[in-house]
Write a protein that holds these residues in place. Structure first.
Motif, mmCIF file in Angstrom:
data_model
loop_
_atom_site.group_PDB
_atom_site.id
_atom_site.type_symbol
_atom_site.label_atom_id
_atom_site.label_comp_id
_atom_site.label_asym_id
_atom_site.label_seq_id
_atom_site.Cartn_x
_atom_site.Cartn_y
_atom_site.Cartn_z
ATOM 1 N N THR A 135 -31.841 110.299 87.930
ATOM 2 C CA THR A 135 -33.278 110.002 87.991
ATOM 3 C C THR A 135 -33.578 108.517 88.191
ATOM 4 O O THR A 135 -34.461 108.158 88.973
ATOM 5 C CB THR A 135 -33.972 110.483 86.704
ATOM 6 O OG1 THR A 135 -33.339 109.881 85.563
ATOM 7 C CG2 THR A 135 -33.893 112.006 86.589
ATOM 8 N N LYS A 136 -32.834 107.651 87.509
ATOM 9 C CA LYS A 136 -33.101 106.209 87.582
ATOM 10 C C LYS A 136 -32.168 105.474 88.537
ATOM 11 O O LYS A 136 -32.478 104.367 88.991
ATOM 12 C CB LYS A 136 -32.961 105.571 86.193
ATOM 13 C CG LYS A 136 -34.011 105.996 85.186
ATOM 14 C CD LYS A 136 -33.974 105.097 83.965
ATOM 15 C CE LYS A 136 -34.253 103.658 84.328
ATOM 16 N NZ LYS A 136 -34.317 102.769 83.155
ATOM 17 N N GLY A 137 -31.026 106.083 88.789
ATOM 18 C CA GLY A 137 -30.013 105.394 89.572
ATOM 19 C C GLY A 137 -28.962 104.796 88.648
ATOM 20 O O GLY A 137 -29.252 104.443 87.502
ATOM 21 N N THR A 151 -29.561 102.149 85.108
ATOM 22 C CA THR A 151 -29.373 102.804 83.808
ATOM 23 C C THR A 151 -28.539 101.921 82.884
ATOM 24 O O THR A 151 -27.504 101.382 83.293
ATOM 25 C CB THR A 151 -28.681 104.164 83.978
ATOM 26 O OG1 THR A 151 -29.495 104.999 84.804
ATOM 27 C CG2 THR A 151 -28.479 104.839 82.635
ATOM 28 N N THR A 152 -28.972 101.791 81.636
ATOM 29 C CA THR A 152 -28.242 100.988 80.657
ATOM 30 C C THR A 152 -27.585 101.869 79.612
ATOM 31 O O THR A 152 -27.964 103.036 79.436
ATOM 32 C CB THR A 152 -29.184 100.009 79.942
ATOM 33 O OG1 THR A 152 -30.122 100.770 79.138
ATOM 34 C CG2 THR A 152 -29.951 99.163 80.935
ATOM 35 N N ALA A 173 -27.557 106.158 75.237
ATOM 36 C CA ALA A 173 -27.451 106.472 73.813
ATOM 37 C C ALA A 173 -28.752 107.062 73.283
ATOM 38 O O ALA A 173 -28.747 108.065 72.540
ATOM 39 C CB ALA A 173 -27.074 105.218 73.031
ATOM 40 N N ALA A 174 -29.873 106.471 73.684
ATOM 41 C CA ALA A 174 -31.175 106.967 73.218
ATOM 42 C C ALA A 174 -31.435 108.372 73.724
ATOM 43 O O ALA A 174 -31.946 109.228 72.981
ATOM 44 C CB ALA A 174 -32.281 106.019 73.682
ATOM 45 N N HIS A 234 -17.045 106.153 71.716
ATOM 46 C CA HIS A 234 -16.518 107.203 72.598
ATOM 47 C C HIS A 234 -16.173 106.705 73.995
ATOM 48 O O HIS A 234 -15.255 107.236 74.632
ATOM 49 C CB HIS A 234 -17.533 108.345 72.699
ATOM 50 C CG HIS A 234 -17.741 109.085 71.420
ATOM 51 N ND1 HIS A 234 -16.904 110.102 70.998
ATOM 52 C CD2 HIS A 234 -18.680 108.940 70.448
ATOM 53 C CE1 HIS A 234 -17.326 110.559 69.835
ATOM 54 N NE2 HIS A 234 -18.398 109.876 69.471
ATOM 55 N N PHE A 235 -16.898 105.715 74.487
ATOM 56 C CA PHE A 235 -16.664 105.215 75.839
ATOM 57 C C PHE A 235 -16.715 103.695 75.851
ATOM 58 O O PHE A 235 -17.477 103.087 75.092
ATOM 59 C CB PHE A 235 -17.722 105.761 76.815
ATOM 60 C CG PHE A 235 -17.747 107.260 76.914
ATOM 61 C CD1 PHE A 235 -16.721 107.952 77.522
ATOM 62 C CD2 PHE A 235 -18.804 107.987 76.380
ATOM 63 C CE1 PHE A 235 -16.739 109.333 77.615
ATOM 64 C CE2 PHE A 235 -18.845 109.364 76.465
ATOM 65 C CZ PHE A 235 -17.807 110.041 77.078
ATOM 66 N N ARG A 236 -15.946 103.104 76.748
ATOM 67 C CA ARG A 236 -15.930 101.651 76.865
ATOM 68 C C ARG A 236 -16.997 101.138 77.815
ATOM 69 O O ARG A 236 -17.348 99.956 77.779
ATOM 70 C CB ARG A 236 -14.554 101.187 77.339
ATOM 71 C CG ARG A 236 -13.449 101.345 76.302
ATOM 72 C CD ARG A 236 -12.087 101.114 76.903
ATOM 73 N NE ARG A 236 -11.756 102.145 77.882
ATOM 74 C CZ ARG A 236 -10.590 102.223 78.511
ATOM 75 N NH1 ARG A 236 -9.659 101.306 78.279
ATOM 76 N NH2 ARG A 236 -10.354 103.191 79.372
ATOM 77 N N SER A 237 -17.513 102.016 78.676
ATOM 78 C CA SER A 237 -18.494 101.588 79.658
ATOM 79 C C SER A 237 -19.295 102.795 80.125
ATOM 80 O O SER A 237 -18.914 103.943 79.883
ATOM 81 C CB SER A 237 -17.803 100.936 80.858
ATOM 82 O OG SER A 237 -16.931 101.868 81.484
ATOM 83 N N LYS A 238 -20.377 102.524 80.829
ATOM 84 C CA LYS A 238 -21.225 103.637 81.274
ATOM 85 C C LYS A 238 -20.550 104.455 82.370
ATOM 86 O O LYS A 238 -20.769 105.666 82.463
ATOM 87 C CB LYS A 238 -22.594 103.129 81.732
ATOM 88 C CG LYS A 238 -22.590 102.252 82.967
ATOM 89 C CD LYS A 238 -24.015 101.829 83.320
ATOM 90 C CE LYS A 238 -24.062 101.006 84.600
ATOM 91 N NZ LYS A 238 -25.442 100.597 84.942
#
Length: 280
Positions: free
Chosen positions: A52-54, A58-59, A64-65, A77-81
């Motif tokens: 939706t945002k690209g 996206t942050t 998380a939110a 759980h993850f080191r990066s998006k």
């Protein structure tokens, strides 16, 4: 990692059965399942936002939110998006390795590798819609594509090590091409899997992907399965009769086959087919 909380002896004597009574192995399995569930929820949130945002906009905080957790939970759980889009690869790699470790002694190693990589296909097939969307994103975002390539390379290294483990990779001489065949065969299995997977994803996750995969693996086995092990020199000890699933011999115009009762039918049929071709 210790999952069962230690308690004082007096508390143990008075408490009733509770979650801490569960064996550590069961508690560990439950914790692993919860971890995978959270990873998948974060991945779902990430993919929805990417769509939706690209990807670039996206942050991590937004991911998380959207998943209803704190930023620090995401980074547990993850080191990066970009890593968040592939939540199952670590667990799938473990399952694939377990297939290799539990392989019956009479099974051709190439057949074992084909069974192992099916765990990867099953991971994708378990959620077709998610897999199709993930595929679309990896085509559009180079960073995600690089992450996917890195994941595939881990499987290929696993299967190459397994095949090489069945042969002496230091025994390079003019009459033994086993080490070369092992590496090429491992790459062929992964390539065949990826070809079928991409075709299935481009079709929107429709069709009997496992049947398509079996067909592709049959081609790989016919191409490489007869060569691996064929380069043994006369001085190399032959496998014992108990370890050979099937053997054939010719008596005039008659082909006689002898097979173990627990030998896989497809391996017996391939042995007979090879013998018929050699005697044609």
């Amino acid at each position: 990692m210790q999952y069962v909380q230690l308690m004082s002896q007096s508390a143990k004597s008075t408490r009733t059965a509770s979650a801490s009574d569960v064996p550590e192995s069961a508690a560990g399995s439950r914790a692993a399942a919860q971890r995978l569930k959270m990873r998948r929820e974060l991945a779902t949130a990430a993919m929805e936002l990417f769509a939706t945002k690209g990807y670039e906009a996206t942050t991590v905080d937004e991911i998380a939110a959207a998943a209803g957790v704190a930023r620090r939970t995401f980074f547990r759980h993850f080191r990066s998006k970009e890593e968040a889009i592939f939540p199952d690869h670590d667990d799938t790699l473990i399952r694939a390795e377990a297939v290799l470790d539990a392989a019956p002694p009479h099974e051709h190693p190439l057949d074992t590798v084909c069974r192992g990589i099916k765990e990867v296909m099953r991971m994708y097939a378990a959620s077709p819609a998610v897999s199709v969307e993930r595929y679309r994103l990896t085509r559009e975002v180079p960073t995600l594509r690089e992450r996917e390539i890195a994941s595939v390379a881990r499987y290929e290294r696993l299967f190459t090590r397994y095949l090489l483990g069945h042969f002496d990779e230091h025994d390079h001489h003019d009459d033994n091409d086993d080490p070369l065949l092992a590496e090429v065969a491992a790459s062929a299995v992964v390539t065949a899997h990826n070809h079928v997977l991409r075709r299935w994803l481009r079709a929107g996750g429709q069709g009997d992907v496992e049947a398509q995969l079996d067909h592709a693996f049959a081609i790989v086995r016919d191409t490489f399965g007869t060569g691996i092990g064929a380069g043994r020199t006369a001085g190399t000890s032959a496998p014992s009769a108990s370890s050979v699933p099937a053997a054939v011999r010719t008596e005039g115009d008659v082909l006689v086959a002898v097979a173990r009762t627990d030998a896989p039918l497809d391996e017996v049929m391939r042995t007979i087919e090879r013998a018929l071709k050699n005697n044609s």
